[in-house]
Structures are given as structure tokens and as C-alpha cells.
Design a protein around this motif. Structure first.
Motif, short mmCIF file in Angstrom:
data_model
loop_
_atom_site.label_atom_id
_atom_site.label_comp_id
_atom_site.label_asym_id
_atom_site.label_seq_id
_atom_site.Cartn_x
_atom_site.Cartn_y
_atom_site.Cartn_z
N ASN A 56 1.00 -1.20 0.00
CA ASN A 56 0.22 -0.08 0.27
C ASN A 56 0.84 1.40 -0.03
N LEU A 57 1.95 1.24 0.71
CA LEU A 57 2.86 2.38 0.72
C LEU A 57 3.48 2.59 -1.01
N ILE A 58 3.78 1.66 -1.73
CA ILE A 58 3.99 1.64 -3.21
C ILE A 58 2.63 2.26 -3.84
N LYS A 59 1.83 1.73 -3.65
CA LYS A 59 0.34 2.46 -4.15
C LYS A 59 -0.08 3.76 -3.95
N ALA A 60 0.45 4.30 -2.55
CA ALA A 60 0.28 5.60 -2.08
C ALA A 60 1.18 6.46 -2.90
N ILE A 61 2.56 6.03 -3.13
CA ILE A 61 3.54 6.95 -3.94
C ILE A 61 3.13 7.08 -5.41
N VAL A 62 2.26 6.08 -6.04
CA VAL A 62 1.98 6.24 -7.21
C VAL A 62 0.62 7.31 -7.25
N GLU A 63 -0.25 7.17 -6.49
CA GLU A 63 -1.18 7.77 -6.28
C GLU A 63 -1.10 9.53 -5.95
N LEU A 64 0.04 9.65 -4.92
CA LEU A 64 0.15 10.85 -4.34
C LEU A 64 1.15 11.58 -5.35
N TYR A 65 2.15 10.78 -5.80
CA TYR A 65 3.24 11.63 -6.45
C TYR A 65 3.30 11.48 -8.11
N SER A 66 2.43 10.39 -8.42
CA SER A 66 2.57 9.90 -9.86
C SER A 66 3.93 9.57 -10.24
N GLN A 67 4.51 8.65 -9.41
CA GLN A 67 5.97 8.22 -9.67
C GLN A 67 5.82 6.53 -8.86
N GLN B 71 -1.94 9.67 5.98
CA GLN B 71 -3.55 9.79 5.70
C GLN B 71 -3.99 8.87 4.58
N PHE B 72 -3.12 8.61 3.61
CA PHE B 72 -3.54 7.73 2.63
C PHE B 72 -3.73 6.30 3.12
N LEU B 73 -2.66 5.92 3.87
CA LEU B 73 -2.75 4.54 4.52
C LEU B 73 -3.93 4.19 5.33
N LYS B 74 -3.93 5.39 6.27
CA LYS B 74 -5.35 5.16 7.11
C LYS B 74 -6.42 4.98 6.47
N GLU B 75 -6.81 5.69 5.34
CA GLU B 75 -7.90 5.62 4.60
C GLU B 75 -8.00 4.29 3.74
N ILE C 246 6.87 11.77 13.38
CA ILE C 246 8.24 12.26 14.22
C ILE C 246 9.07 12.68 13.34
N LYS C 247 9.32 13.90 12.93
CA LYS C 247 10.39 14.29 11.92
C LYS C 247 10.19 13.62 10.53
N GLY C 248 11.17 12.85 10.44
CA GLY C 248 11.12 11.83 8.68
C GLY C 248 10.53 10.46 9.18
N PHE C 249 10.06 10.48 10.32
CA PHE C 249 9.66 8.96 10.50
C PHE C 249 8.06 8.85 10.86
N LEU C 250 7.38 7.93 10.07
CA LEU C 250 5.96 7.63 9.94
C LEU C 250 5.53 6.62 10.78
N ASN C 251 5.08 6.79 12.09
CA ASN C 251 4.77 5.68 12.79
C ASN C 251 3.28 5.10 12.66
N VAL C 252 2.98 4.04 12.29
CA VAL C 252 1.60 3.78 12.19
C VAL C 252 1.21 2.69 13.28
N SER C 253 -0.33 2.66 13.73
CA SER C 253 -0.79 1.90 14.73
C SER C 253 -1.76 0.48 13.94
N THR D 135 5.40 15.20 3.84
CA THR D 135 5.36 13.78 2.93
C THR D 135 4.82 12.64 3.89
N ALA D 136 5.31 12.41 5.28
CA ALA D 136 4.99 11.61 6.23
C ALA D 136 3.51 11.85 6.28
N ASN D 137 2.92 12.99 6.74
CA ASN D 137 1.60 13.13 6.89
C ASN D 137 0.69 12.69 5.90
N GLU D 138 0.98 12.93 4.61
CA GLU D 138 0.15 12.53 3.20
C GLU D 138 0.35 11.12 3.37
#
Length: 489
Positions: A9-20, A64-68, A79-86, A58-61
Motif C-alpha cells: 500500500n505504500l507503493i500504491k500511495a507513492i503512485v497515487e500521491l506523486y504519480s511516480q 493519511q492515505f494509508l489510514k484511509e 516524528i520528523k522523517g519517521f511515520l509511525n503507524v498503529s 510527506t509523512a503526513n500525506e
């Protein structure tokens, strides 16, 4: 697994959010540190060249995509450049329910097309009982077999018993001279311990003979060769190789005592083998191969008629393969054993679990087999491990300064018994049930104490530390397992 779900889903998020698209090497997912909220942490820094935004944005975007998009992810924090998911509790409950109900959960089971890996461990000599060094060897080998089986390999556990040679003749000769016919039955002594007693006796008498010759003016090195006991042992070895009936009968009897003793020790340790090879059989094949290579000019014959392999062109040394009297060495046996095993099982890989003092030996073995035309020698691998020492130095079997495997196991069981009785936890258990628990706790303590040390490192065995049931120990892990089972119930 949840990590795979997050990654996809992270790979999918990069494509959806940044078209890459993102390369997998730039995806870093780790367990969240204990001092932060979350289960898994995505390192965002490698993704900034794609998002062209600040780390926090970038981490917040992405969060949010992963949460949804991912039902299993219920929250995130940055936390800075680290995205912590629960991860949701419902996912973990489902995960553990499946783990509980699925046999061999997490295993990759072998099939007909799976590669076969042969693992050799133990490799005892029949002139002494197993000691602490053998315990490390057996536990490493058996553990490796379990790990490889869980990863989809067909695993074949094997042992080579070094049941011939000058060291075996030393015990035989000492028993013949001073044993007065005693047996395991007549003495009540475990067979391998009885034979080991005479190996120590030989060394004691042999040193006295050397000292006597030195006192008469002979050089120590020469005295070691000229001592009557050593000459008698060498004569016995020659008789053994010529299949002298009397020597062979004594050899068979004493070896059987040792085999019976080994079986008891292996059962205590909880290790086993699919097949046991014996040096007394495989050395003959090795000897035949060496003689055949001699005719083909692949080895050297020295003036004393000994046969050697010259490996100096490969940066090694010259290695003796047959002595001048025609008797074999360890290398001869290992050549024969390797060839026999490949012919028997056509293994994909063969792992030797042997101490690091034999690293050179296995380099030579692979090179000699390669030179003899056995290309599969590239599949041989030496799992080298460090030695086990006592606080006051190295163990020496011939001097009797070893930590005996059986004594150590019994000590661990007694300690488990004393500790459990002091805590009063087993008052409602029968004596049979209690003894089973004592054994389980003791083996957990011993095995974890040995296996928690990096195999490559030497380790010092301290008896007091090994039977400590607090802290980073096997019994604490067993306690945690018991608590987990209670939660699952």
C-alpha cells in the motif's frame, strides 16, 4: 503478513500521491521504538526526492492515505522523517487466532522439488564421552536443521562417528593392560565414561614413560615417539587396519559401550540423526580414491612412500593423505565420507558444523575434492563456531579436565528441581509431572545459554551463570510462553 500489506500500500500511495513509482530498496519499514507510539515505522527520507516536499509533510500525506486505504491501520503519527503507524487490535486477534489454529504456522513446508541440505553435527570420537564442546556442536547443528526445515528445505541430519585411529587404540590398549576385564555392567559406569577413563589412563602412563626417557638424556620430541606405549598403540592400529581378529573384537566391544552411552546423552539433549556414518567404513573409500588419484598423477609420493596433495599453487600447503605405513588420516576419511554422502543423497548443500580450529581442514577438503574432479565440492560449507572454554582455560579430554555433558545436564536438572521446590510452584503435581517440568526448565536454561552466544565467538562456560534462572535466560522465555498460552486460552 502485515509488513507486506504496509509495503504494497505504500507503493500504491507513492503512485497515487506523486504519480511516480518507488524502488523497493527505498522502502524501509521497521518495528517502532518502544519510546514512540505505533507498531511499525516507515522511514520517509528516501522518498523525499519523489515527493519533493518536507519530511513531515510527506509523512503526513502518506500516513493519511494509508489510514484511509488500509483497514488494519487505525492511526498514525509523525516524528520528523519517521511515520509511525498503529495496527488495529482486531488484526492482531485475527492473526493470533489463525496462528493458534494453523499447524506449522509461519513455516514454508518442503515439497518434492525443494533443495536437500545435509547437516553434519556431533562427530564424536569413540574414546571419550560427550563434553560441553559437543553440547554446543549438537545444539547448533540441531537448531540449524530446524531453521532450514522451517524455510522450505528438505533437511537430512547426519553424524560421522570417528571410530578408528590412533586415539581409539590408546583407550583399547589401556583397557587391555589395566582394565582387568571390567565392563559397564560390572562397574555400573556408563559405557562412554568407562572408555574415556582408559583414554585418560593412557595419557597418564604415556607421560610417565616420556619423562623417564627424558631423564635418561633423550630429547622430548624423540621420547614422545620412542615411548613403548605409543609404539604399542601404533602397532595395534596397523593390526586393526589389517583386520586382526583379536584387535577387531576388542574394538567392536568397546565401541558398542560408547555407542550405548552416546544414545543416552543424545536423548537427554533432545537431538537425533537421520543417518550415522562411521569412519571405519568411509575411510576405505577415501583410501581407494587417493590411490586412484596417485595413478593419475594427481598426488605426490614421498621417499617414505607417504602420499601428499600439493596445494601450494592455491595458496595453501602440502597435505598428507596416507602415512608411510599405509594408514589413513582424517582427511582420507572426510574425502570418502563426502563422496559417499553425495552418491547416497545428491545433496544441494552440505553443512559441516565443526569448530573453528578446523577451518583450514575444510578449505583443504573442498580444494582436494575439486582437484579430484568432484565439482559438487562447491556446495560444501563449514559452519565454523568458537571454542567453549572454562574460566581457567581450555578443556583437555586426555587429561580429564572437561565439563562432562551428562554431569552438566544432571546438574541443570537438580538446580531446576531445587529452585522450583523453593518457590513451591509444583506442590499439586505428581512426582512424574514434576520431574518432566524440571527437565524442561533445565534444558531450556542450558540450550538458551549456549545458543544466545554468536556461534563465531569463543565462549567461556561459567557453571554458576549457566544455572541462573533470572534475567536473559531460557526459563524466562519459557515463562513468557506460558503466559502467552494463558492469554490465548
Amino acid at each position: 503478513m502485515i509488513e507486506i500489506i504496509i509495503k504494497n500500500n505504500l507503493i500504491k500511495a507513492i503512485v497515487e500521491l506523486y504519480s511516480q513509482e518507488v524502488e523497493e530498496k527505498n522502502i524501509q519499514i521497521q518495528n517502532t521504538r518502544n519510546d514512540f507510539v505505533g507498531d511499525f515505522t516507515i522511514v520517509v527520507f528516501p522518498l523525499l526526492r519523489i515527493s519533493k516536499k518536507k519530511p513531515e509533510e510527506t509523512a503526513n500525506e502518506i500516513g493519511q492515505f494509508l489510514k484511509e486505504s488500509v483497514p488494519e491501520i487505525i492511526d498514525f503519527n509523525v516524528i520528523k522523517g519517521f511515520l509511525n503507524v498503529s495496527i488495529s487490535a482486531s488484526y492482531w486477534l485475527s492473526f493470533f487466532a489463525k496462528a493458534k489454529q494453523t499447524e506449522n504456522f509461519g513455516y514454508k513446508l518442503a515439497n518434492d522439488d525443494s533443495p536437500l541440505i545435509m547437516i553434519e553435527y556431533s562427530s564424536p570420537n569413540t574414546n571419550k564421552p560427550l563434553h560441553l564442546g559437543h553440547i554446543r556442536n549438537n545444539l547448533l547443528g540441531f537448531s540449524l536443521s530446524k531453521i532450514m526445515a522451517a524455510n522450505g528445505y528438505k533437511v537430512f541430519k547426519t553424524n560421522i562417528v570417528n571410530d578408528r585411529g590412533i586415539h581409539i587404540c590408546k583407550s583399547m590398549l589401556a583397557w587391555e593392560k589395566w582394565g582387568e576385564g571390567e565392563t559397564p555392567e560390572s562397574t555400573g559406569i556408563k559405557g562412554d565414561h568407562l572408555v574415556g577413563k582408559y583414554y585418560v589412563r593412557f595419557d597418564k602412563e604415556y607421560k610417565q614413560e616420556i619423562a623417564l626417557l627424558v631423564s635418561k638424556g633423550m630429547d622430548t620430541k624423540q621420547a614422545a615417539k620412542e615411548a613403548p606405549l605409543m609404539k604399542e598403540a601404533q602397532k595395534m592400529l596397523k593390526k586393526w587396519e589389517r583386520e586382526n581378529k583379536k584387535v577387531r573384537k576388542l574394538w567392536s566391544m568397546m565401541n558398542q559401550w560408547v555407542y550405548d552411552g552416546f544414545d543416552i546423552s543424545y536423548k537427554k539433549l533432545g537431538v537425533d540423526f537421520d543417518e550415522i556414518y562411521y569412519e571405519s567404513n568411509t575411510y576405505l573409500l577415501g583410501k581407494d580414491i587417493v590411490l586412484r588419484m596417485m595413478k593419475q598423477g594427481q598426488v605426490e609420493i614421498h621417499d617414505d612412500t607417504s602420499i601428499w596433495a600439493d596445494l601450494t599453487a592455491d595458496g595453501l600447503d602440502k597435505k598428507i593423505l596416507l602415512r608411510s605405513d599405509g594408514t589413513s588420516v582424517y582427511m582420507t576419511q572426510d574425502i570418502g565420507t563426502a563422496i559417499q554422502r553425495y552418491e547416497d543423497y545428491n545433496f544441494t548443500k552440505h553443512v559441516y558444523v565443526v569448530g573453528n580450529e578446523q577451518e583450514y581442514h575444510f578449505k583443504v577438503l573442498k580444494l582436494i575434492l575439486k582437484r579430484f574432479g568432484y565439482d559438487w565440492s562447491d556446495s560444501l560449507q563449514h559452519l565454523s563456531y568458537g571454542m567453549v572454554e572454562l574460566p581457567d582455560g581450555k578443556m583437555k579430554s586426555r587429561e580429564g579436565t572437561v565439563v562432562d555433558a551428562d554431569d552438566l545436564i544432571d546438574t541443570m536438572i537438580n538446580t531446576a528441581r531445587e529452585t522450583s521446590e523453593e518457590l513451591g510452584k509444583l506442590e499439586n503435581y505428581s512426582s512424574v509431572e514434576s520431574e518432566k517440568i524440571f527437565y524442561t526448565i533445565a534444558m531450556g536454561a542450558l540450550k538458551y545459554f549456549i545458543l544466545k552466544v554468536d556461534p563465531k565467538k569463543n565462549m567461556t562456560f561459567n557453571p554458576d551463570e549457566s544455572i541462573d534462572f533470572n534475567g536473559n535466560t531460557g526459563p524466562f522465555i519459557q515463562y513468557t510462553y506460558a503466559r502467552i498460552q494463558s492469554i490465548l486460552r
